[in-house]
Design an enzyme around this catalytic site. Structure first.
Site, PDB file in Angstrom:
ATOM      1  N   ASP A  79       0.864  -1.178   0.000  1.00 15.78           N
ATOM      2  CA  ASP A  79       0.000   0.000   0.000  1.00 15.78           C
ATOM      3  C   ASP A  79       0.905   1.235   0.000  1.00 15.78           C
ATOM      4  O   ASP A  79       1.661   1.451   0.946  1.00 15.78           O
ATOM      5  CB  ASP A  79      -0.885  -0.035   1.254  1.00 15.78           C
ATOM      6  CG  ASP A  79      -2.210   0.648   1.045  1.00 15.78           C
ATOM      7  OD1 ASP A  79      -2.213   1.745   0.454  1.00 15.78           O
ATOM      8  OD2 ASP A  79      -3.235   0.098   1.480  1.00 15.78           O
ATOM      9  N   ASP A 181      -2.903   4.791  -2.471  1.00  8.46           N
ATOM     10  CA  ASP A 181      -3.921   5.433  -1.639  1.00  8.46           C
ATOM     11  C   ASP A 181      -4.369   6.768  -2.238  1.00  8.46           C
ATOM     12  O   ASP A 181      -3.541   7.557  -2.704  1.00  8.46           O
ATOM     13  CB  ASP A 181      -3.314   5.658  -0.245  1.00  8.46           C
ATOM     14  CG  ASP A 181      -4.332   6.031   0.808  1.00  8.46           C
ATOM     15  OD1 ASP A 181      -5.212   5.200   1.098  1.00  8.46           O
ATOM     16  OD2 ASP A 181      -4.251   7.155   1.346  1.00  8.46           O
ATOM     17  N   GLU A 244      -6.494   3.728  -5.818  1.00  7.55           N
ATOM     18  CA  GLU A 244      -7.712   3.917  -5.020  1.00  7.55           C
ATOM     19  C   GLU A 244      -8.287   5.274  -5.372  1.00  7.55           C
ATOM     20  O   GLU A 244      -7.717   6.306  -5.032  1.00  7.55           O
ATOM     21  CB  GLU A 244      -7.423   3.856  -3.521  1.00  7.55           C
ATOM     22  CG  GLU A 244      -8.728   3.868  -2.726  1.00  7.55           C
ATOM     23  CD  GLU A 244      -8.697   4.648  -1.425  1.00  7.55           C
ATOM     24  OE1 GLU A 244      -9.605   4.444  -0.600  1.00  7.55           O
ATOM     25  OE2 GLU A 244      -7.804   5.490  -1.219  1.00  7.55           O
ATOM     26  N   HIS A 305     -11.521  -2.268   3.304  1.00  5.50           N
ATOM     27  CA  HIS A 305     -11.385  -1.970   4.732  1.00  5.50           C
ATOM     28  C   HIS A 305     -12.042  -0.666   5.144  1.00  5.50           C
ATOM     29  O   HIS A 305     -11.943  -0.269   6.305  1.00  5.50           O
ATOM     30  CB  HIS A 305      -9.897  -1.943   5.079  1.00  5.50           C
ATOM     31  CG  HIS A 305      -9.166  -0.864   4.337  1.00  5.50           C
ATOM     32  ND1 HIS A 305      -9.001  -0.898   2.967  1.00  5.50           N
ATOM     33  CD2 HIS A 305      -8.614   0.297   4.753  1.00  5.50           C
ATOM     34  CE1 HIS A 305      -8.356   0.190   2.588  1.00  5.50           C
ATOM     35  NE2 HIS A 305      -8.117   0.938   3.643  1.00  5.50           N
ATOM     36  N   ASP A 306     -12.671   0.034   4.216  1.00  2.90           N
ATOM     37  CA  ASP A 306     -13.311   1.318   4.535  1.00  2.90           C
ATOM     38  C   ASP A 306     -14.832   1.277   4.443  1.00  2.90           C
ATOM     39  O   ASP A 306     -15.495   2.230   4.861  1.00  2.90           O
ATOM     40  CB  ASP A 306     -12.826   2.410   3.564  1.00  2.90           C
ATOM     41  CG  ASP A 306     -11.347   2.721   3.712  1.00  2.90           C
ATOM     42  OD1 ASP A 306     -10.831   2.656   4.847  1.00  2.90           O
ATOM     43  OD2 ASP A 306     -10.703   3.035   2.680  1.00  2.90           O
TER      44      ASP A 306
HETATM   45  C1  NOJ Z   1      -7.956   5.638   2.037  1.00  5.15           C
HETATM   46  C2  NOJ Z   1      -7.711   4.442   2.890  1.00  5.15           C
HETATM   47  O1  NOJ Z   1      -8.303   3.311   2.316  1.00  5.15           O
HETATM   48  C3  NOJ Z   1      -8.265   4.767   4.256  1.00  5.15           C
HETATM   49  O2  NOJ Z   1      -8.289   3.634   5.089  1.00  5.15           O
HETATM   50  C4  NOJ Z   1      -7.440   5.877   4.853  1.00  5.15           C
HETATM   51  O3  NOJ Z   1      -7.984   6.279   6.091  1.00  5.15           O
HETATM   52  C5  NOJ Z   1      -7.399   7.092   3.917  1.00  5.15           C
HETATM   53  N1  NOJ Z   1      -7.187   6.735   2.541  1.00  5.15           N
HETATM   54  C6  NOJ Z   1      -6.290   8.034   4.314  1.00  5.15           C
HETATM   55  O4  NOJ Z   1      -5.049   7.486   3.954  1.00  5.15           O
END
Ligand code: NOJ
Ligand code: MG
Length: 510
Positions: A79, A181, A244, A305-306
């Site tokens: 990541d 990210d 992402e 994971h979000d």
């Molecule tokens: C996206 C990530 O998936 C998330 O978990 C994170 O809090 C934010 N970006 C900030 O890096």
């Protein structure tokens, strides 16, 4: 998987489960950030890009994991978090120390507005103004996420060089690529214009979304940086970038690069956001396919994971249909750990909340702890995840809902994932074939995946009532290959294909 009993998953833990991943049939694993971090945002606040946090192991552990994975033909993606560092990163410590620091311009500093307040209305994703006041040097710094995550200034060539070298460090070590990210966040407006209000915002939505992030995300200059990242990856052979990016699909396409020189896979999150019904999903698939540039390879995602887990969003019965959809659409599928055994969101008691997002905007259901609970490996006290106390509570159904149990059950969700992945590997029509949508009514969605030699029909019932799909017009003999219920193998089909509620099928057209 935790290897050392501290209740937190780690690299040796992952390594001990490579057998499982290999059995499941995955090609590659993406590990969320494992670099030194104060863990204000669970690793997305990095204080050293070129080492491993002791919580997760050592560089030696990483090398062993990578070698073991490669021996099994599994690729490993890390990541990469380019938009922001931790406020404890030496770069930021230097930058905030004085206006004259050589690192000052590595971050985004601004004088206060005439009234002494923040320079403009830009908001943090995690609540409140994105500007943090620094008394010592009399300026604000910009942070798109927590104040402990200051944004890097990617307009500065030194930042670009240092951050591209981070990619080289890991590529030299042998990693196969990166998930990048918030790729669309990397550049901000030079005039610092206010973001406009979002007419679609409603109470209950994230306060961040009250404004349209027009001047803080998806600026044209982001593409130049993405191209540079791709250039670095191209210095090596057979490596890749996943971006992402939360943007409407028309904008997402830009991240493939103007001539395929961007990300290999800009994450396509549509299945996470769409209402779960056949018409909306079928329309989204067709639109996405139509928008893809000729050089672009598609991809699909059910969870991460979000975001709330698929089993919680659509229910256990539809989670099986979702699995068949994910693994039969054209494009690379990404599976979030535990979704293959039907893990659901776990209610986290307020005193056990870990996620800073939930702490900042409590009660809106935006917190991410519920989807980050320990993987349910077996029925032991900790679900087989740790010998100690796990960092988040375990789901209460872990005794019946776990890898050990589901591997023994021929019709479990895990068995379905295993079967579908196996079939996808065996059938070029599924892995690389074309997709042709078919008309379907009510809760049905249908498409054919095909190569010159082979045609596979997929029919999915996204509702819980039985449905009939008429096969007659396809003018072809048909034989059922696999049902989501795993109980109709080799069934010969006549003109009407009957589907039970919440059933999906893959049919051979002969
Ligand atoms: C996206 C990530 O998936 C998330 O978990 C994170 O809090 C934010 N970006 C900030 O890096
Ligand atoms: Mg551990």
């Amino acid at each position: 998987m935790d290897s050392d009993g501290d209740g937190v998953g780690d690299l040796r833990g992952i390594r001990s489960k490579l057998d499982y991943l290999q059995w499941l049939g995955v090609d590659a694993i993406w590990i969320s950030p494992n670099f030194p971090s104060p863990m204000a945002d669970f690793g997305y606040d990095i204080s050293n890009y070129t080492d491993i946090d002791p919580l997760f192991g050592t560089l030696g552990d990483f090398d062993e994991l990578l070698a073991d994975a490669h021996r099994r033909d599994l690729k490993v993606l890390l990541d990469y978090v380019p938009n922001h560092t931790s406020d404890r990163h030496p770069w930021f410590i230097a930058a905030r120390s004085s206006r004259e620091s050589v690192k000052r311009d590595w971050y985004i500093w601004r004088d206060p507005a005439p009234d002494g307040g923040p320079p403009n209305n830009w908001r943090s994703n995690f609540r409140g103004s994105a500007w943090q006041w620094e008394e010592k040097t009399g300026q604000y710094y910009y942070h798109a996420f927590l104040k402990e995550q200051p944004d890097l200034n990617w307009r500065n060539p030194e930042v670009q060089e240092a951050m591209l070298n981070v990619l080289r460090f890991w590529l030299d070590r042998g990693v196969d690529g990166f998930r990048v990210d918030v790729m669309h966040h990397m550049v901000k407006d030079t005039d610092f214009r206010d973001n406009p209000p979002n007419p679609a915002w409603r109470p209950g939505m994230s306060p961040y979304r009250e404004l349209v992030a027009a001047y803080t995300t998806d600026l044209p200059e982001v593409q130049e940086i993405v191209t540079k990242m791709r250039g670095v990856v191209e210095e090596y052979s057979d490596r890749m970038l996943v971006g992402e990016i939360y943007l409407p699909v028309e904008r997402l396409m830009a991240y493939y690069g103007a001539s395929g020189n961007g990300a290999h896979l800009p994450f396509n999150f549509q299945l996470i956001g769409l209402p779960w019904n056949a018409r909306d999903i079928a329309a989204a698939v067709e639109r996405y396919e139509a928008l893809l540039p000729s050089y672009a390879w598609p991809n699909w995602v059910l969870g991460n994971h979000d975001k709330p887990r698929i089993a919680t969003r659509v229910g256990a019965a539809q989670a099986r249909v979702a699995a068949m959809l994910l693994l039969t659409l054209r494009g690379t599928p990404t599976v979030y750990y535990g979704d293959e055994i039907g893990m659901h969101d776990v209610l986290i008691p307020p005193d056990q909340v870990q996620d800073p997002y939930e702490k900042n905007v409590p009660g809106l259901g935006l917190g991410r702890d519920p989807v980050r609970t320990p993987m349910q490996w077996d029925g032991d006290g900790s679900g087989g995840f740790t010998t100690g106390q796990s960092w988040l509570p375990l789901a209460d159904d872990y005794k019946t809902n776990n890898v050990a149990v589901e591997r023994q059950q021929p019709t479990s969700l895990l068995s379905l994932y295993h079967r579908l992945i196996e079939l996808r590997r065996a059938e070029p029509a599924l892995s690389v074939g074309e997709i042709a949508p078919l008309p379907a009514d009510n809760d049905l969605m249908a498409y054919v995946r095909k190569t010159a030699e082979r045609r596979l029909l997929v029919v999915l019932n996204l509702g819980d009532n039985p449905q009939t799909f008429n096969l007659a017009y396809l003018k072809s003999r048909a034989c059922l290959l696999v049902s989501t219920h795993l109980d109709r193998d080799h069934e010969k089909l006549a003109d009407d294909l009957e589907l039970r509620g919440d059933e999906g099928v893959i049919v051979e057209l002969l």
